[in-house]
Design a protein around this motif. Sequence first.
Motif, PDB file in Angstrom:
ATOM      1  N   GLY A   1      25.273  11.533  63.198  1.00 18.92           N
ATOM      2  CA  GLY A   1      24.339  11.200  62.129  1.00 18.92           C
ATOM      3  C   GLY A   1      23.357  10.162  62.604  1.00 18.92           C
ATOM      4  O   GLY A   1      23.091  10.038  63.802  1.00 18.92           O
ATOM      5  N   LEU A   2      22.843   9.421  61.662  1.00 17.86           N
ATOM      6  CA  LEU A   2      21.851   8.392  61.932  1.00 17.86           C
ATOM      7  C   LEU A   2      22.232   7.169  61.120  1.00 17.86           C
ATOM      8  O   LEU A   2      22.522   7.290  59.928  1.00 17.86           O
ATOM      9  N   ILE A   3      22.292   6.013  61.773  1.00 19.36           N
ATOM     10  CA  ILE A   3      22.458   4.783  61.011  1.00 19.36           C
ATOM     11  C   ILE A   3      21.083   4.139  60.880  1.00 19.36           C
ATOM     12  O   ILE A   3      20.245   4.273  61.774  1.00 19.36           O
ATOM     13  N   ALA A   4      20.859   3.482  59.764  1.00 18.85           N
ATOM     14  CA  ALA A   4      19.583   2.796  59.560  1.00 18.85           C
ATOM     15  C   ALA A   4      19.815   1.535  58.748  1.00 18.85           C
ATOM     16  O   ALA A   4      20.677   1.490  57.867  1.00 18.85           O
ATOM     17  N   ALA A   5      19.041   0.519  59.074  1.00 16.80           N
ATOM     18  CA  ALA A   5      19.146  -0.766  58.390  1.00 16.80           C
ATOM     19  C   ALA A   5      18.582  -0.671  56.978  1.00 16.80           C
ATOM     20  O   ALA A   5      17.591   0.007  56.735  1.00 16.80           O
ATOM     21  N   VAL A   6      19.239  -1.369  56.066  1.00 22.47           N
ATOM     22  CA  VAL A   6      18.785  -1.491  54.676  1.00 22.47           C
ATOM     23  C   VAL A   6      18.208  -2.909  54.557  1.00 22.47           C
ATOM     24  O   VAL A   6      18.956  -3.870  54.372  1.00 22.47           O
ATOM     25  N   PRO A   7      16.878  -3.032  54.703  1.00 21.82           N
ATOM     26  CA  PRO A   7      16.256  -4.362  54.741  1.00 21.82           C
ATOM     27  C   PRO A   7      16.588  -5.212  53.514  1.00 21.82           C
ATOM     28  O   PRO A   7      16.533  -4.740  52.379  1.00 21.82           O
ATOM     29  N   GLY A   8      16.959  -6.455  53.788  1.00 24.61           N
ATOM     30  CA  GLY A   8      17.225  -7.400  52.712  1.00 24.61           C
ATOM     31  C   GLY A   8      18.405  -7.048  51.830  1.00 24.61           C
ATOM     32  O   GLY A   8      18.484  -7.532  50.697  1.00 24.61           O
ATOM     33  N   HIS A   9      19.289  -6.179  52.305  1.00 23.79           N
ATOM     34  CA  HIS A   9      20.451  -5.755  51.504  1.00 23.79           C
ATOM     35  C   HIS A   9      20.021  -5.082  50.203  1.00 23.79           C
ATOM     36  O   HIS A   9      20.763  -5.063  49.230  1.00 23.79           O
ATOM     37  N   ASP A  10      18.815  -4.523  50.182  1.00 26.73           N
ATOM     38  CA  ASP A  10      18.271  -3.910  48.970  1.00 26.73           C
ATOM     39  C   ASP A  10      18.686  -2.434  48.915  1.00 26.73           C
ATOM     40  O   ASP A  10      17.964  -1.538  49.341  1.00 26.73           O
ATOM     41  N   TRP A  11      19.877  -2.204  48.357  1.00 25.32           N
ATOM     42  CA  TRP A  11      20.441  -0.860  48.261  1.00 25.32           C
ATOM     43  C   TRP A  11      19.873  -0.070  47.087  1.00 25.32           C
ATOM     44  O   TRP A  11      20.135   1.130  46.966  1.00 25.32           O
ATOM     45  N   ALA A  12      19.109  -0.680  46.193  1.00 25.02           N
ATOM     46  CA  ALA A  12      18.712  -0.041  44.932  1.00 25.02           C
ATOM     47  C   ALA A  12      18.036   1.315  45.138  1.00 25.02           C
ATOM     48  O   ALA A  12      18.429   2.310  44.515  1.00 25.02           O
ATOM     49  N   ALA A  13      17.023   1.384  45.982  1.00 27.01           N
ATOM     50  CA  ALA A  13      16.297   2.652  46.166  1.00 27.01           C
ATOM     51  C   ALA A  13      17.202   3.714  46.781  1.00 27.01           C
ATOM     52  O   ALA A  13      17.182   4.877  46.361  1.00 27.01           O
ATOM     53  N   LEU A  14      17.998   3.324  47.759  1.00 24.63           N
ATOM     54  CA  LEU A  14      18.886   4.289  48.412  1.00 24.63           C
ATOM     55  C   LEU A  14      20.000   4.729  47.462  1.00 24.63           C
ATOM     56  O   LEU A  14      20.348   5.910  47.407  1.00 24.63           O
ATOM     57  N   ASP A  15      20.536   3.804  46.679  1.00 25.33           N
ATOM     58  CA  ASP A  15      21.561   4.171  45.696  1.00 25.33           C
ATOM     59  C   ASP A  15      20.993   5.131  44.647  1.00 25.33           C
ATOM     60  O   ASP A  15      21.698   6.030  44.183  1.00 25.33           O
ATOM     61  N   THR A  16      19.730   4.961  44.297  1.00 28.48           N
ATOM     62  CA  THR A  16      19.096   5.890  43.350  1.00 28.48           C
ATOM     63  C   THR A  16      18.950   7.264  43.993  1.00 28.48           C
ATOM     64  O   THR A  16      19.276   8.287  43.389  1.00 28.48           O
ATOM     65  N   ARG A  17      18.456   7.295  45.225  1.00 25.93           N
ATOM     66  CA  ARG A  17      18.308   8.571  45.935  1.00 25.93           C
ATOM     67  C   ARG A  17      19.655   9.277  46.054  1.00 25.93           C
ATOM     68  O   ARG A  17      19.749  10.485  45.906  1.00 25.93           O
ATOM     69  N   GLU A  18      20.696   8.526  46.332  1.00 25.67           N
ATOM     70  CA  GLU A  18      22.031   9.084  46.546  1.00 25.67           C
ATOM     71  C   GLU A  18      22.881   8.947  45.281  1.00 25.67           C
ATOM     72  O   GLU A  18      24.084   8.720  45.351  1.00 25.67           O
ATOM     73  N   GLY A  19      22.267   9.130  44.128  1.00 24.05           N
ATOM     74  CA  GLY A  19      22.876   8.851  42.837  1.00 24.05           C
ATOM     75  C   GLY A  19      24.176   9.571  42.522  1.00 24.05           C
ATOM     76  O   GLY A  19      24.960   9.083  41.727  1.00 24.05           O
ATOM     77  N   ALA A  20      24.436  10.711  43.109  1.00 17.97           N
ATOM     78  CA  ALA A  20      25.676  11.439  42.821  1.00 17.97           C
ATOM     79  C   ALA A  20      26.824  11.006  43.728  1.00 17.97           C
ATOM     80  O   ALA A  20      27.925  11.518  43.615  1.00 17.97           O
ATOM     81  N   TYR A  21      26.540  10.061  44.604  1.00 19.40           N
ATOM     82  CA  TYR A  21      27.531   9.619  45.585  1.00 19.40           C
ATOM     83  C   TYR A  21      28.042   8.216  45.268  1.00 19.40           C
ATOM     84  O   TYR A  21      27.364   7.423  44.627  1.00 19.40           O
ATOM     85  N   ASP A  22      29.225   7.924  45.802  1.00 19.27           N
ATOM     86  CA  ASP A  22      29.737   6.556  45.851  1.00 19.27           C
ATOM     87  C   ASP A  22      29.503   6.060  47.272  1.00 19.27           C
ATOM     88  O   ASP A  22      29.567   6.835  48.227  1.00 19.27           O
ATOM     89  N   ARG A  23      29.251   4.780  47.410  1.00 16.44           N
ATOM     90  CA  ARG A  23      29.050   4.179  48.730  1.00 16.44           C
ATOM     91  C   ARG A  23      30.361   3.544  49.200  1.00 16.44           C
ATOM     92  O   ARG A  23      31.021   2.850  48.446  1.00 16.44           O
ATOM     93  N   HIS A  24      30.722   3.812  50.469  1.00 18.36           N
ATOM     94  CA  HIS A  24      31.984   3.329  51.037  1.00 18.36           C
ATOM     95  C   HIS A  24      31.728   2.666  52.382  1.00 18.36           C
ATOM     96  O   HIS A  24      30.903   3.151  53.161  1.00 18.36           O
TER      97      HIS A  24
END
Length: 186
Positions: free
Chosen positions: A58-81
């Motif tokens: 896969g691909l790892i990528a940095a989440v600048p400033g620990h700002d997960w909001a946009a990515l959590d919205t995009r991945e809304g049907a998922y839980d983050r682990h």
Amino acid sequence: MQDPFFFGYGSLVNRATHGYARAFPARVSGWRRAWRHTVLRPLAFLTAYEAPGEEIDGLIAAVPGHDWAALDTREGAYDRHPVSGPLAHHAPHPVAVQIYAVHPRHSDHPDTRHPILLSYIDVVVQGYLREYGVEGARRFFDTTDGWDAPIRDDRAAPVYTRHQRLDDDERRFVDRQLSRLSANLI
């Protein structure tokens, strides 16, 4: 404090689908991909699940400033682990990595009412071709479960919101792999 990273194993491997610039190829152990349907979305999509002895690129990528909001919205049907298994990557320093996965109680197999979109497959495979070449893209197909699910051919009018235009070689590669796996295009 160092930025956290996410591990993308589907459309997030395709850099054209996001703006996370600090990204590096990676491989996580103890996980596998599968096509699933969830009550939280109308169509099937990829998820990861823990699978001892397995590994996925896969691909790892940095989440600048620990700002997960946009990515959590995009991945809304998922839980983050947190990624708990071994992780090999090309980042120049150690990283803390999260992976998105559908909770099993929301997960079901795709069906004709909830198919996989070919435009989604195209985006994912294009990312793997660009990051890992032909062998890596073939590995994507081989390390993903659920290819017996119905696949809706929406290339002429893509439904997937992050669809990308494939060149002729990319399109032929996807079609050959789906044929190799006896995929069910509807």
